[in-house]
Design a protein around this motif. Sequence first.
Motif, PDB file in Angstrom:
ATOM      1  N   LYS A 250       0.819  -1.208   0.000  1.00  0.00           N
ATOM      2  CA  LYS A 250       0.000   0.000   0.000  1.00  0.00           C
ATOM      3  C   LYS A 250       0.858   1.265   0.000  1.00  0.00           C
ATOM      4  O   LYS A 250       0.392   2.337  -0.324  1.00  0.00           O
ATOM      5  CB  LYS A 250      -0.911   0.006   1.238  1.00  0.00           C
ATOM      6  CG  LYS A 250      -2.087  -0.944   1.136  1.00  0.00           C
ATOM      7  CD  LYS A 250      -3.101  -0.697   2.233  1.00  0.00           C
ATOM      8  CE  LYS A 250      -2.611  -1.168   3.582  1.00  0.00           C
ATOM      9  NZ  LYS A 250      -3.671  -1.132   4.613  1.00  0.00           N
ATOM     10  N   HIS A 251       2.131   1.086   0.417  1.00  0.00           N
ATOM     11  CA  HIS A 251       2.987   2.258   0.577  1.00  0.00           C
ATOM     12  C   HIS A 251       3.957   2.454  -0.586  1.00  0.00           C
ATOM     13  O   HIS A 251       4.848   3.297  -0.528  1.00  0.00           O
ATOM     14  CB  HIS A 251       3.779   2.145   1.884  1.00  0.00           C
ATOM     15  CG  HIS A 251       2.900   2.095   3.098  1.00  0.00           C
ATOM     16  ND1 HIS A 251       2.537   0.920   3.702  1.00  0.00           N
ATOM     17  CD2 HIS A 251       2.285   3.071   3.790  1.00  0.00           C
ATOM     18  CE1 HIS A 251       1.737   1.178   4.727  1.00  0.00           C
ATOM     19  NE2 HIS A 251       1.573   2.474   4.802  1.00  0.00           N
TER      20      HIS A 251
ATOM     21  N   HIS B  22       3.635   3.826  -3.443  1.00  0.00           N
ATOM     22  CA  HIS B  22       3.647   5.154  -4.065  1.00  0.00           C
ATOM     23  C   HIS B  22       4.465   6.145  -3.230  1.00  0.00           C
ATOM     24  O   HIS B  22       5.056   7.070  -3.776  1.00  0.00           O
ATOM     25  CB  HIS B  22       2.231   5.661  -4.320  1.00  0.00           C
ATOM     26  CG  HIS B  22       1.409   5.843  -3.084  1.00  0.00           C
ATOM     27  ND1 HIS B  22       0.977   4.783  -2.320  1.00  0.00           N
ATOM     28  CD2 HIS B  22       0.951   6.957  -2.475  1.00  0.00           C
ATOM     29  CE1 HIS B  22       0.271   5.241  -1.302  1.00  0.00           C
ATOM     30  NE2 HIS B  22       0.247   6.560  -1.371  1.00  0.00           N
ATOM     31  N   ILE B  23       4.508   5.929  -1.904  1.00  0.00           N
ATOM     32  CA  ILE B  23       5.353   6.793  -1.061  1.00  0.00           C
ATOM     33  C   ILE B  23       6.821   6.500  -1.384  1.00  0.00           C
ATOM     34  O   ILE B  23       7.630   7.414  -1.574  1.00  0.00           O
ATOM     35  CB  ILE B  23       5.098   6.531   0.435  1.00  0.00           C
ATOM     36  CG1 ILE B  23       3.607   6.717   0.754  1.00  0.00           C
ATOM     37  CG2 ILE B  23       5.943   7.461   1.299  1.00  0.00           C
ATOM     38  CD1 ILE B  23       3.260   6.411   2.197  1.00  0.00           C
TER      39      ILE B  23
ATOM     40  N   GLY C 130       7.598   7.747  -4.842  1.00  0.00           N
ATOM     41  CA  GLY C 130       7.524   9.207  -4.813  1.00  0.00           C
ATOM     42  C   GLY C 130       8.802   9.795  -4.237  1.00  0.00           C
ATOM     43  O   GLY C 130       9.356  10.760  -4.765  1.00  0.00           O
ATOM     44  N   ASN C 131       9.288   9.193  -3.157  1.00  0.00           N
ATOM     45  CA  ASN C 131      10.525   9.693  -2.546  1.00  0.00           C
ATOM     46  C   ASN C 131      11.727   9.483  -3.453  1.00  0.00           C
ATOM     47  O   ASN C 131      12.625  10.315  -3.517  1.00  0.00           O
ATOM     48  CB  ASN C 131      10.752   9.010  -1.197  1.00  0.00           C
ATOM     49  CG  ASN C 131       9.855   9.594  -0.120  1.00  0.00           C
ATOM     50  OD1 ASN C 131       9.581  10.800  -0.132  1.00  0.00           O
ATOM     51  ND2 ASN C 131       9.370   8.767   0.779  1.00  0.00           N
TER      52      ASN C 131
ATOM     53  N   LEU D  91       4.605  11.615   9.404  1.00  0.00           N
ATOM     54  CA  LEU D  91       4.143  10.225   9.233  1.00  0.00           C
ATOM     55  C   LEU D  91       4.016   9.543  10.589  1.00  0.00           C
ATOM     56  O   LEU D  91       3.029   8.856  10.867  1.00  0.00           O
ATOM     57  CB  LEU D  91       5.123   9.442   8.352  1.00  0.00           C
ATOM     58  CG  LEU D  91       5.074   9.718   6.849  1.00  0.00           C
ATOM     59  CD1 LEU D  91       6.134   8.896   6.126  1.00  0.00           C
ATOM     60  CD2 LEU D  91       3.696   9.400   6.271  1.00  0.00           C
TER      61      LEU D  91
ATOM     62  N   TYR E 153       2.179   6.286  11.802  1.00  0.00           N
ATOM     63  CA  TYR E 153       3.089   5.335  11.166  1.00  0.00           C
ATOM     64  C   TYR E 153       4.110   4.851  12.206  1.00  0.00           C
ATOM     65  O   TYR E 153       4.754   5.669  12.854  1.00  0.00           O
ATOM     66  CB  TYR E 153       3.801   5.971   9.962  1.00  0.00           C
ATOM     67  CG  TYR E 153       2.932   5.976   8.733  1.00  0.00           C
ATOM     68  CD1 TYR E 153       1.804   6.791   8.671  1.00  0.00           C
ATOM     69  CD2 TYR E 153       3.190   5.145   7.659  1.00  0.00           C
ATOM     70  CE1 TYR E 153       0.972   6.783   7.568  1.00  0.00           C
ATOM     71  CE2 TYR E 153       2.365   5.122   6.540  1.00  0.00           C
ATOM     72  CZ  TYR E 153       1.261   5.950   6.502  1.00  0.00           C
ATOM     73  OH  TYR E 153       0.433   5.923   5.414  1.00  0.00           O
ATOM     74  N   SER E 154       4.209   3.546  12.323  1.00  0.00           N
ATOM     75  CA  SER E 154       5.073   2.985  13.373  1.00  0.00           C
ATOM     76  C   SER E 154       6.545   3.170  13.018  1.00  0.00           C
ATOM     77  O   SER E 154       6.901   3.407  11.852  1.00  0.00           O
ATOM     78  CB  SER E 154       4.783   1.502  13.550  1.00  0.00           C
ATOM     79  OG  SER E 154       5.191   0.803  12.392  1.00  0.00           O
TER      80      SER E 154
END
Lengths: 379, 241
Positions: free
Chosen positions: A2-3, A5-6, A9-10, A288, A293-294
Amino acid sequence: MKHLHILFGNLARKKVRTALTVGSFAVAMFLFGILVVVRLAFQAGVEIAGLDRLIIINRTSIIQPMPLAHRDRIQRVPGVTKVTFSNWFGGYYQNEKNFFPIFSIDTDSWLGVYNEFEVPPEQWKAFTEDREGAIVGEKLVERYGWKLGDRIPIKGTIFAGNWEFNLRGIYKGTRQQDDPTQFWFHWKYFDERKEFQKGMAGWYTLRIDNPDNAVRASKAIDQLFANSPYETKTETERTFAANWVKQMGNIEFLILSIGTVVMFTLLLVTGNTMAISVRERVRELAVLKAIGYSDRTVLTLIMLESLVIAALGGAVGLGLAKLFSLRGDPTGGILPIFYLPNIWLLYGFAGALVIGSIAGVIPAVSAMRLRVVEALRRV
Amino acid sequence: MVRVDGENNGRALIQVRNIDMKYRRGSEEIHVLQGLSLDVAEGEFVAFMGPSGSGKTTLLNLIGGLDTPTSGSIRVGGEEISELSSAELTAWRARNVGFIFQMYNLLPVLTAFQNVELPLLLTKLSRADRRRHVEAALSLVGLEDRMKHYPSQLSGGQGQRVAIARAIVADPTFLLCDEPTGDLDRKSAHEILDLLTALSKEHGKTILMVTHDPLAAEHADTILHLDKGELVETVRTEARV
């Protein structure tokens, strides 16, 4: 997932920096691939050389020949099953750059001992029936565009003069590491034409019934010719090949040194890039973490960035090295066995991921330990 | 209704009791909050005012689970959060707190839609459900036509509205706003404050806001003044009337 795109993106945030870091990885892994190819080229002879094949050379030096009369006495040593002999013929085709290994061989016994080479029977027959015939490795034929029946002029350097041969056959190695660039011609023709060292063989190669008998057979052979004008030195083909490589210097150490320096530099470059990248977005990481966010998720995101860079760079660099190796020996004969095995692509890729992990771990841990309140206070 | 006397109020969503917060800077000990008590009922909109260093943001951070007090108790919805571990606090924040910062703090590499979606990625919602929630949140802040825009393509007011959408998308128990209009022009600030007021009045959201701007504070039901780590004044406004 799910992450992703993060993550991407980075990576796309500073495209030039990401591209340069991926490029650093690619260059380093390309170099790694080429170093492996060179190492294997030097080691190939050693790795494939049989323990059931012995090489006999003159104890004084390999350049000193031995009488042909040795052959029958060697043949009678217990455990010896097949014997052949050959001579090195120093020479080149057209000009000195076109250098390759040329051997005069005993056509009666050669393939019995070197059974890893395959020659179509009709070509071998044509070769044996033509005293000026030659058998050539497939890569050499490809390199010079020769075809069966061609007349090939060779300029002798040790045994001076213009020698001409008829191409009667093309051999292939049955293993990838078999040297496909040799040139064989009749020992009898060689012995008739040369003006010195007549009736002398450069070295003997023999097969024994059992590799366990190698030491005993070697001792027996050397004992046979002890205190004669032509004393022998017998060793397994593998030992012979290893000593041959050793004469060229410690290639292994050289390659290892270069490889280590390159990888260490890569580690610093990537580690620095990741550290800068994390420092630049301390606030974002803090946000985050603030929204839930853990620490582990943040750590994973940073580690994955580093790993993606390593994977991309590794894949590109190793892919290019593989393509480069597929073009064959670029040195014109110094490294006839020039290939990059797929297993080394896997090792290289795994190595790239390890470096990516190490480079990412410090920035990732610092991101994980980031205190949200302090990070948000920073402007 | 906000109470600051430390007496038990059974209906309070947020109960802060005798919290102390001390920092050490070198050899100097800084007492940021001193024995502060506070009750905030569900659905209230509270503004904190006071000079710099009075402890407003520290109080907000403590209630939001970003930090833990040196001593004292903070209960939210009956749950004692001052005793939660760091990992437990992180999970608690994801469920209960919506943050709105002065500088919006949007991730520049993500679109407005993706920024708002961030808190939902921590839930088990399906992709379709996440989309529905994000669209609803962006529609609520009037930015349904800016979903694919990156933060750099948005004005300051729009950026802050995206931040508000991100704060409310997971339907948290309460919102914490740290100077939400501090970086905006007067018109945009007004729009944001109207939006926060609407969230409080129409959607019953509990909102705690730190501000230096008296006009902004006027939008809250109650204004609490802090000075040197203590609550010194409580003012009821007419905003809810």
